[in-house]
Design a protein around this motif. Structure first.
Motif, PDB file in Angstrom:
ATOM      1  N   GLU A 180       1.184  -1.764  -0.294  1.00 40.33           N
ATOM      2  CA  GLU A 180       0.038   0.245   0.178  1.00 40.33           C
ATOM      3  C   GLU A 180       0.454   1.273   0.084  1.00 40.33           C
ATOM      4  O   GLU A 180       0.639   2.676  -0.297  1.00 40.33           O
ATOM      5  CB  GLU A 180      -1.350  -0.036   1.436  1.00 40.33           C
ATOM      6  CG  GLU A 180      -2.226  -0.956   0.980  1.00 40.33           C
ATOM      7  CD  GLU A 180      -2.990  -1.327   2.028  1.00 40.33           C
ATOM      8  OE1 GLU A 180      -2.662  -0.909   2.717  1.00 40.33           O
ATOM      9  OE2 GLU A 180      -3.921  -1.463   2.602  1.00 40.33           O
ATOM     10  N   GLN A 181       1.697   1.043   0.094  1.00 41.50           N
ATOM     11  CA  GLN A 181       2.793   2.364   0.261  1.00 41.50           C
ATOM     12  C   GLN A 181       4.470   2.119  -1.223  1.00 41.50           C
ATOM     13  O   GLN A 181       4.091   3.122  -1.105  1.00 41.50           O
ATOM     14  CB  GLN A 181       4.136   2.526   1.547  1.00 41.50           C
ATOM     15  CG  GLN A 181       2.727   2.110   3.165  1.00 41.50           C
ATOM     16  CD  GLN A 181       2.167   3.219   3.902  1.00 41.50           C
ATOM     17  OE1 GLN A 181       2.512   4.391   3.027  1.00 41.50           O
ATOM     18  NE2 GLN A 181       0.808   2.986   3.639  1.00 41.50           N
ATOM     19  N   ILE A 182       4.296   2.177  -1.568  1.00 41.55           N
ATOM     20  CA  ILE A 182       5.185   1.328  -2.767  1.00 41.55           C
ATOM     21  C   ILE A 182       4.705   3.273  -3.611  1.00 41.55           C
ATOM     22  O   ILE A 182       3.356   3.286  -3.592  1.00 41.55           O
ATOM     23  CB  ILE A 182       4.289   0.890  -3.875  1.00 41.55           C
ATOM     24  CG1 ILE A 182       5.397  -0.862  -3.645  1.00 41.55           C
ATOM     25  CG2 ILE A 182       5.206   1.019  -5.293  1.00 41.55           C
ATOM     26  CD1 ILE A 182       4.939  -2.342  -3.592  1.00 41.55           C
ATOM     27  N   GLN A 183       4.817   3.888  -3.926  1.00 41.72           N
ATOM     28  CA  GLN A 183       5.364   5.191  -4.560  1.00 41.72           C
ATOM     29  C   GLN A 183       5.797   4.362  -6.250  1.00 41.72           C
ATOM     30  O   GLN A 183       6.830   3.844  -5.731  1.00 41.72           O
ATOM     31  CB  GLN A 183       6.290   6.129  -4.007  1.00 41.72           C
ATOM     32  CG  GLN A 183       5.619   6.652  -2.466  1.00 41.72           C
ATOM     33  CD  GLN A 183       4.036   6.949  -3.190  1.00 41.72           C
ATOM     34  OE1 GLN A 183       4.383   8.096  -3.417  1.00 41.72           O
ATOM     35  NE2 GLN A 183       3.386   6.626  -2.491  1.00 41.72           N
ATOM     36  N   PRO A 184       5.058   5.000  -7.205  1.00 42.99           N
ATOM     37  CA  PRO A 184       5.777   4.604  -8.464  1.00 42.99           C
ATOM     38  C   PRO A 184       6.768   5.544  -8.067  1.00 42.99           C
ATOM     39  O   PRO A 184       6.981   6.287  -8.398  1.00 42.99           O
ATOM     40  CB  PRO A 184       4.737   5.462  -9.177  1.00 42.99           C
ATOM     41  CG  PRO A 184       3.627   5.924  -8.386  1.00 42.99           C
ATOM     42  CD  PRO A 184       3.372   5.588  -7.355  1.00 42.99           C
ATOM     43  N   SER A 185       7.485   4.476  -9.423  1.00 43.18           N
ATOM     44  CA  SER A 185       9.312   5.726  -9.494  1.00 43.18           C
ATOM     45  C   SER A 185       8.958   6.402 -11.220  1.00 43.18           C
ATOM     46  O   SER A 185       7.977   5.404 -12.424  1.00 43.18           O
ATOM     47  CB  SER A 185      10.056   4.221 -10.155  1.00 43.18           C
ATOM     48  OG  SER A 185      10.188   3.226  -8.702  1.00 43.18           O
ATOM     49  N   PRO A 186       9.904   7.785 -11.011  1.00 51.64           N
ATOM     50  CA  PRO A 186       9.694   8.137 -12.464  1.00 51.64           C
ATOM     51  C   PRO A 186       9.807   7.303 -13.419  1.00 51.64           C
ATOM     52  O   PRO A 186      11.641   6.467 -13.220  1.00 51.64           O
ATOM     53  CB  PRO A 186      11.010   9.108 -11.831  1.00 51.64           C
ATOM     54  CG  PRO A 186      11.683   8.707 -10.764  1.00 51.64           C
ATOM     55  CD  PRO A 186      11.259   7.557  -9.840  1.00 51.64           C
TER      56      PRO A 186
END
Length: 165
Positions: free
Chosen positions: A145-151
């Motif tokens: 749930e905490q995953i942030q998309p990589s640029p």
């Protein structure tokens, strides 16, 4: 080499989760006659405290499913008489999802099959192993749930260009 091993183990773990999810879907239909989402919806609506229904948005958040997916499942459960959508008392545009008496009786009738399904599915795990697995799955869910998309490369390049000017 250690990073490669970590990626390999992570890849195997996530692939096993994918396979387990597909097996679960196949087996629930075979053993109980419900898809996993139908099972989850009926289970969620049968919980104590939700006899008066649950808001559609709250149900999507609880089940972590898309609105479109839930809507399709609800339409089928409505056709079968297991659930009803009723006006939300506080918001005329919103709907509450309610388990009908027929739906509750159906859910109750499935309990022996569900209990047997759980027993067979966890047959090779001890009680302590089952508790540990639940613990680790809870931790994994929180991390996911905490995953942030990589640029993307383009976004990273754009950011780097912005610093150089």
């Amino acid at each position: 080499m250690a990073a490669q091993d970590d990626r390999s183990v992570a890849n195997r773990l996530f692939f096993r989760l994918f396979q387990a999810s597909n097996i679960l879907q196949k087996q629930t239909v075979s053993a109980v006659g419900l898809t996993t989402v139908q099972w989850a919806v009926l289970g969620a609506l049968s919980r104590r405290g939700y006899e008066g229904g649950i808001a559609f948005n709250d149900l999507t958040e609880y089940l972590i499913v898309s609105r479109q997916s839930l809507d399709g499942v609800l339409k089928r459960l409505e056709r079968e008489g297991h659930v009803r959508r009723i006006p939300h008392p506080d918001d005329g545009r919103a709907r509450l999802i309610l388990l009908t008496d027929q739906g509750r009786a159906y859910w109750e009738s499935l309990q022996p099959q569900i209990h047997d399904f759980y027993a067979q599915g966890l047959e090779s795990l001890s009680f302590d192993e089952t508790i540990s697995l639940l613990h680790y799955l809870n931790k994994l869910q929180k991390d996911l749930e905490q995953i942030q998309p990589s640029p993307t490369k383009e976004e990273a390049t754009h950011r780097n260009d912005a610093f150089e000017t």
